[in-house]
Design a protein around this motif. Structure first.
Motif, PDB file in Angstrom:
ATOM      1  N   ILE A   2       0.788  -1.517  -0.152  1.00  0.00           N
ATOM      2  CA  ILE A   2      -0.080  -0.088   0.154  1.00  0.00           C
ATOM      3  C   ILE A   2       0.748   1.285   0.190  1.00  0.00           C
ATOM      4  O   ILE A   2       1.879   1.198   0.735  1.00  0.00           O
ATOM      5  CB  ILE A   2      -1.108   0.182   1.257  1.00  0.00           C
TER       6      ILE A   2
ATOM      7  N   ARG B  64       0.201   5.313   0.797  1.00  0.00           N
ATOM      8  CA  ARG B  64      -0.802   6.143   1.270  1.00  0.00           C
ATOM      9  C   ARG B  64      -0.229   7.672   1.459  1.00  0.00           C
ATOM     10  O   ARG B  64       0.831   7.974   1.892  1.00  0.00           O
ATOM     11  CB  ARG B  64      -1.219   5.652   2.613  1.00  0.00           C
ATOM     12  N   ASP B  65      -1.047   8.588   1.075  1.00  0.00           N
ATOM     13  CA  ASP B  65      -0.784   9.927   1.198  1.00  0.00           C
ATOM     14  C   ASP B  65      -1.219  10.218   2.713  1.00  0.00           C
ATOM     15  O   ASP B  65      -2.496   9.899   3.127  1.00  0.00           O
ATOM     16  CB  ASP B  65      -1.834  10.868   0.245  1.00  0.00           C
ATOM     17  N   GLN B  66      -0.402  10.622   3.651  1.00  0.00           N
ATOM     18  CA  GLN B  66      -0.603  10.935   5.030  1.00  0.00           C
ATOM     19  C   GLN B  66      -1.518  12.064   5.389  1.00  0.00           C
ATOM     20  O   GLN B  66      -2.264  12.271   6.047  1.00  0.00           O
ATOM     21  CB  GLN B  66       0.677  11.164   5.873  1.00  0.00           C
TER      22      GLN B  66
ATOM     23  N   GLY C 165      -4.944  10.938   3.223  1.00  0.00           N
ATOM     24  CA  GLY C 165      -5.496   9.531   3.658  1.00  0.00           C
ATOM     25  C   GLY C 165      -5.667   8.592   2.325  1.00  0.00           C
ATOM     26  O   GLY C 165      -5.835   7.419   2.744  1.00  0.00           O
TER      27      GLY C 165
ATOM     28  N   ALA D 209      -5.160   6.020  -0.532  1.00  0.00           N
ATOM     29  CA  ALA D 209      -4.411   4.988  -0.540  1.00  0.00           C
ATOM     30  C   ALA D 209      -4.728   4.156  -2.031  1.00  0.00           C
ATOM     31  O   ALA D 209      -5.575   4.194  -2.000  1.00  0.00           O
ATOM     32  CB  ALA D 209      -4.042   4.140   0.622  1.00  0.00           C
TER      33      ALA D 209
ATOM     34  N   GLN E  73      -6.591  10.627  -6.041  1.00  0.00           N
ATOM     35  CA  GLN E  73      -6.595  11.860  -5.170  1.00  0.00           C
ATOM     36  C   GLN E  73      -7.564  12.998  -5.768  1.00  0.00           C
ATOM     37  O   GLN E  73      -8.067  13.727  -5.286  1.00  0.00           O
ATOM     38  CB  GLN E  73      -5.235  12.384  -4.710  1.00  0.00           C
TER      39      GLN E  73
END
Length: 169
Positions: free
Chosen positions: A57, A59-61, A64, A66, A123
């Motif tokens: 995975i 993920r963009d922190q 969120g 992913a 996104q």
């Protein structure tokens, strides 16, 4: 041509069957897929520090969002098609191995581009992500396989015509 087609299908069947077995999944496919996720995240981090990878995975922190790199998205299947085609061709082993190595790199570079663009596209717009994931990138990856194979064919030595064979033209 018939020989090529039969050998091509047999090699594909063998490799796809092997790929699906639990030992090959555990020892090769899953670690490979996780390394693709890590490499993709590392490349994205060059421009966006808020990205992490764990398992398969990315993920963009901040948002969120992913993506999970699953079977069919790791380039393994496309590589199997290319390997089967190259092994089925009557060619010197040195050229086969060079073609497989170069083709593997070409497929994986294209696949990294695919993963990263889908990560950002997802996104931005879920519909665009789904369309690109299911249609555009599937076709582009297989087109990459075809182009690599056709380029590789140009490097094969020409076969000599059998003694007494008539030449047209």
């Amino acid at each position: 041509m018939l020989r090529f087609f039969i050998v091509f299908l047999a090699i594909q069947a063998t490799l796809f069957t092997a790929e699906l077995t639990p030992p090959v999944q555990k020892a090769i496919v899953i670690p490979f897929t996780e390394s693709i996720a890590s490499l993709s995240a590392w490349l994205v981090k060059l421009f966006d520090s808020g990205v992490i990878a764990y398992s398969n995975i990315i993920r963009d922190q901040d948002s969120g969002f992913a993506v999970a790199i699953e079977a069919g998205c790791n380039g393994v299947e496309a590589t199997i098609v290319l390997v089967a085609a190259m092994l089925a061709m009557p060619a010197p082993w040195k050229l086969k191995l060079m073609g497989i190595g170069g083709g593997f790199l070409a497929i994986q570079i294209m696949n990294l581009l695919r993963i990263i663009t889908l990560f950002y596209l997802g996104q931005w717009n879920k519909t665009a992500f789904d369309w690109a994931h299911l249609y555009i990138w599937q076709a582009l990856i297989m087109l990459d396989v075809l182009i690599v194979f056709l380029i590789w064919l140009r490097f094969l030595p020409e076969k000599e015509a059998p003694q007494g064979a008539a030449h047209a033209g």
